[in-house]
Each structure stands twice: as structure tokens, then as C-alpha cells.
Scaffold this motif. Structure first.
Motif, mmCIF file in Angstrom:
data_model
loop_
_atom_site.group_PDB
_atom_site.id
_atom_site.type_symbol
_atom_site.label_atom_id
_atom_site.label_comp_id
_atom_site.label_asym_id
_atom_site.label_seq_id
_atom_site.Cartn_x
_atom_site.Cartn_y
_atom_site.Cartn_z
ATOM 1 N N THR A 171 0.639 -1.215 -0.012
ATOM 2 C CA THR A 171 0.105 0.006 0.162
ATOM 3 C C THR A 171 0.808 1.173 0.046
ATOM 4 N N ILE A 208 -0.485 -8.614 -3.990
ATOM 5 C CA ILE A 208 -1.331 -8.417 -4.897
ATOM 6 C C ILE A 208 -2.805 -7.751 -4.313
ATOM 7 N N THR A 209 -3.055 -8.106 -3.142
ATOM 8 C CA THR A 209 -4.102 -7.439 -2.234
ATOM 9 C C THR A 209 -3.842 -6.262 -2.034
ATOM 10 N N ALA A 267 -2.047 -4.065 -3.707
ATOM 11 C CA ALA A 267 -1.915 -3.155 -5.015
ATOM 12 C C ALA A 267 -3.597 -3.044 -5.460
ATOM 13 N N SER A 268 -4.236 -4.077 -5.156
ATOM 14 C CA SER A 268 -5.684 -4.182 -5.770
ATOM 15 C C SER A 268 -6.850 -3.666 -4.807
ATOM 16 N N LEU A 269 -6.762 -4.449 -3.716
ATOM 17 C CA LEU A 269 -8.020 -3.963 -2.899
ATOM 18 C C LEU A 269 -7.671 -2.695 -1.981
ATOM 19 N N GLY A 298 -5.736 -0.192 -2.968
ATOM 20 C CA GLY A 298 -5.552 0.669 -4.035
ATOM 21 C C GLY A 298 -7.059 0.859 -4.353
ATOM 22 N N ALA A 299 -8.173 0.256 -4.426
ATOM 23 C CA ALA A 299 -9.557 0.514 -4.442
ATOM 24 C C ALA A 299 -9.947 1.548 -3.251
#
Length: 415
Positions: A228, A352-353, A355-357, A359-360
Motif C-alpha cells: 500500500t 497483490i491484495t 495493490a488491488s483492494l 488501492g480500491a
């Protein structure tokens, strides 16, 4: 005699640790060195960014998928032979990347390289635990954390020096002799395995109970929080604080630099005070660092951002040393490769979490899409929301680990 024995042990372990550190360095260098070449690759192959980005993504995907497979093969056929195999694959793949005539073949070669890197990272960790003396396991784990951070930080810097002078192919050519050196050192310094190993009859979960599950879950959460910072940091520093790209790069480099210098000292603390105690300390530091990131940077700017990293980053290095030591502590030799692969897999899932969640969550907090058009105050709001959540996640992880630690102590104490 008591004074000379530790020195003799250190002299025997030093070449082994250098070899395994070099293998880890190669894998992390392969992760980061290609990022800086993406604009050059887009120009060289006349391809859009979405296509050349696959050069980075496919490496991470195959590394993640192959981690557990590499560990299991190491347990079955021997850690050293499988590390030699991984280094051979990595060397050939680096060569194929350097001579790739088009983008699809480069992406294919990078996929193979990522698979080889999974063997390097996973089996180096397992072998480090297997060859380190019990009194120095924490330091050995801290060394791997240091070289991993060094490889991550060195990649963009080395690529930035090579590409203007020798072109994008040079970032792959430079990995070939390093991989060959690691291969020679592995063959000459690591002790020979006793032979092929059949699959153990006892199950993994029966062997280590649910302690490993706790280590893996916490590993996912911590890796998500650390990713993050890498995803959100550039937006906050560039848009909210108005720093130039060069200034953003220098500030973002503070974390890897701290990681490089805090890895081995973290391992020493684990050896001195125990992995369980240091695991709690590390999660406490991570919680403090995440909560500081929610408030200090918006209050006092760059200074607050750097102060937050000073708490967060040593906490991460201490966590890596303590968590890896704890996860591998009660694992038999027949399962160390597998557990090392699971540690790598959980870390990558966390990345990955993050970068994706996460980030969301940041995008939701900003309330503006695309982010490049957001105002400074909107970026700051997203920053606060995201790191308040990250701090809460760390506090929950601390509570779970504290409860598990006390429960384990009661089980092991005599009735």
C-alpha cells in the motif's frame, strides 16, 4: 574452546550464506530491474504500455504460481539439486530475454525467468534455515531480508545506468554472469544432499498444527500494508505535496534504504529475544507506522512521511525475520521447502491484495477518477482512510498473534 567454537561455526556458515544471499538478490533484482525499462520497451517494440507491462506482470505471476511447486520439488528431490535447476533455468531465461527479437518472445522468456526465480527465493530460504545454527537462525533470515531489499532498490538504479548507455537488453545481459556465479557457488559451497527424498508419510498440518496458518495469514496482511505504501506514496507525494518525480523517487527510496540496514540487526534481536516476542514487537511497530502515515504526512508534509517510514520499515524487517523463523522453527527437513514456498506464496498474495483492494480503498477515499485529476485535499483524504484501515488491520493482526502466542505458551508450559 567455548570462544573458538562460535567463530568456527561462523566461518563454516559464511560461504553458504553468501551463496544463498546471492540467489535471493538475483530473484528480487529480476523483479524490479525491468520496471524502469517499460518506456524504452514501448518505444523499441512500438507497443502500447498495456502490452509492455506484461514484461513485469508475467514475472510476478509465474513467481507466485511456482513458489509452492518449487518448495515441494525441493523436499522431494533435494534442496540443492532443485536450487541448481532453478539457477540454470534463470540463467537460460535471462539470456533468452537479452536476445528476444520481439515482445511476445520477451514476455515468454520473462515467464520462464519468473519460474526460475521462484526456485531461487523459495529454496534459498529453506536452505538458509537448514544450514544455519540454531543460535543464528534469526540473523540468517535477516540477511535474506536485507539482500531482498537491496535487490529491489538496486534494480531501478542499475537499470537507469545501463539503459541509456547500452540499451534495454543490457538489463538482462547483466543478470547472466551473476546467475552463473551463483550457480558455481551453489555447486561448490553447499553441502551435497543425502539423496532423493520420498514424500513424507506425515501430513504437513499434522506436523505443525495451526501455528503455520497464523504465520501465513499475518504474512498476507503485512505484505498488503507494505505494498500500500508503494502504491499510494507516489500519488500523495506528487499530487498532495507537489514534489517533482525526482524528489518523489528520493523519498520513496527511504524505505528500501532503511530495509537494507535494518535486516541483520532485526535478525540479531530475534536470536536474542525469541521469534514470538519479536513478532509482537514488529506488529506493534507496523501498526504505529501505518497510523502515523494516516496523520503525520498530511500534518507536516515530507518530514511526517519519512518519520512514519522510520517506524514502519524496521517493523517490516523485524517481522520478516521473526515470522520466517517462527514458521520454519518446528518444521522437519522434509517439509521446509514446502513451507518456504507457502511463505513466498502468502507474501505475493499480500502484495497483490495491497495493490488491488487497498488501492480500491484509496480511490474510494479520494472520490475522484482518474486520480491524476484529484486535488491535493482529496488525495490526502484517501491517504488517511487507507492507512487508518491499514493500521486497524495491523492492530487486529497484533491481537490475534498475542492471543495465539499466549495460548501456545500455556500449552507448552508444564501443568
Amino acid at each position: 574452546m567455548e570462544r573458538t567454537q562460535p567463530r568456527a561455526v561462523r566461518n563454516r556458515e559464511a560461504p553458504l550464506q553468501v551463496t544463498l544471499a546471492l540467489a535471493t538478490l538475483l530473484a528480487s533484482l529480476g523483479t524490479s530491474i525491468a520496471n524502469i525499462a517499460l518506456p524504452t520497451l514501448a518505444d523499441a517494440f512500438s507497443a502500447p504500455f498495456s502490452q509492455v507491462q506484461a514484461v513485469v506482470v508475467v514475472y510476478l505471476v509465474t513467481l507466485t504460481i511456482s513458489a509452492v511447486i518449487a518448495g515441494r520439488l525441493g523436499d522431494r528431490y533435494g534442496l540443492k539439486p532443485m536450487l541448481v535447476t532453478g539457477l540454470s533455468v534463470f540463467t537460460v531465461a535471462s539470456l533468452l530475454c537479452a536476445v528476444a527479437p520481439n515482445l511476445p518472445l520477451l514476455i515468454g522468456a520473462r515467464a520462464i525467468q519468473g519460474g526460475g526465480a521462484a526456485f531461487l527465493m523459495t529454496l534459498a530460504l529453506a536452505l538458509m534455515r537448514q544450514t544455519a545454527s540454531e543460535a543464528r537462525v534469526g540473523r540468517a533470515m535477516g540477511l535474506l531480508g536485507t539482500v531482498s531489499a537491496l535487490g529491489t532498490a538496486l534494480g531501478p538504479a542499475l537499470g537507469g545506468l545501463l539503459i541509456p548507455v547500452m540499451g534495454w537488453r543490457s538489463i538482462f545481459w547483466v543478470q547472466v554472469p551473476l546467475a552463473l556465479l551463483a550457480l558455481v557457488l551453489t555447486l561448490t559451497t553447499l553441502p551435497a544432499d543425502t539423496g532423493k527424498k520420498m514424500a513424507p508419510s506425515i501430513g504437513l498440518w499434522s506436523s505443525v498444527n495451526w501455528t503455520l496458518a497464523s504465520n501465513l495469514l499475518t504474512n498476507i496482511v503485512v505484505a498488503a500494508v507494505m505494498m500500500t505504501t508503494l502504491v499510494i506514496g507516489p500519488f500523495f507525494l506528487g499530487i498532495s505535496l507537489g514534489l517533482t518525480p525526482t524528489q518523489v523517487g528520493f523519498v520513496m527510496a527511504v524505505g528500501p534504504v532503511i530495509s537494507i540496514f535494518s535486516g541483520v540487526p532485526s535478525g540479531r534481536l530475534v536470536d536474542a529475544w525469541g521469534s514470538g516476542r519479536m513478532l509482537l514487537v514488529s506488529l506493534g511497530l507496523l501498526a504505529i507506522g501505518a497510523l502515523l502515515l494516516a496523520f503525520l504526512p498530511t500534518a507536516i508534509g515530507v518530514t511526517g512521511y519519512v518519520l512514519s517510514l522510520i517506524a514502519l520499515t524496521p517493523g517490516y524487517q523485524l517481522f520478516q525475520s521473526a515470522n520466517n523463523t517462527a514458521a520454519l522453527r518446528d518444521v522437519t527437513n522434509d517439509w521446509r521447502g514446502m513451507v518456504s514456498g507457502l511463505l513466498g506464496l502468502s507474501r505475493n498474495i499480500g502484495l497483490i491484495t495491497g495493490a488491488s483492494l487497498m488501492g480500491a480503498v484509496f480511490t474510494f477515499g479520494v472520490g475522484s477518477d482518474p486520480l491524476e485529476h484529484a486535488t491535493a485535499s482529496e488525495i490526502a483524504s484517501g491517504m488517511q482512510l487507507t492507512f487508518l484501515l491499514a493500521g486497524g488491520m495491523m492492530l487486529v493482526a497484533f491481537g490475534m498473534t498475542f492471543g495465539h502466542h499466549n495460548f501456545t505458551k500455556r500449552l507448552r508450559s508444564p501443568s
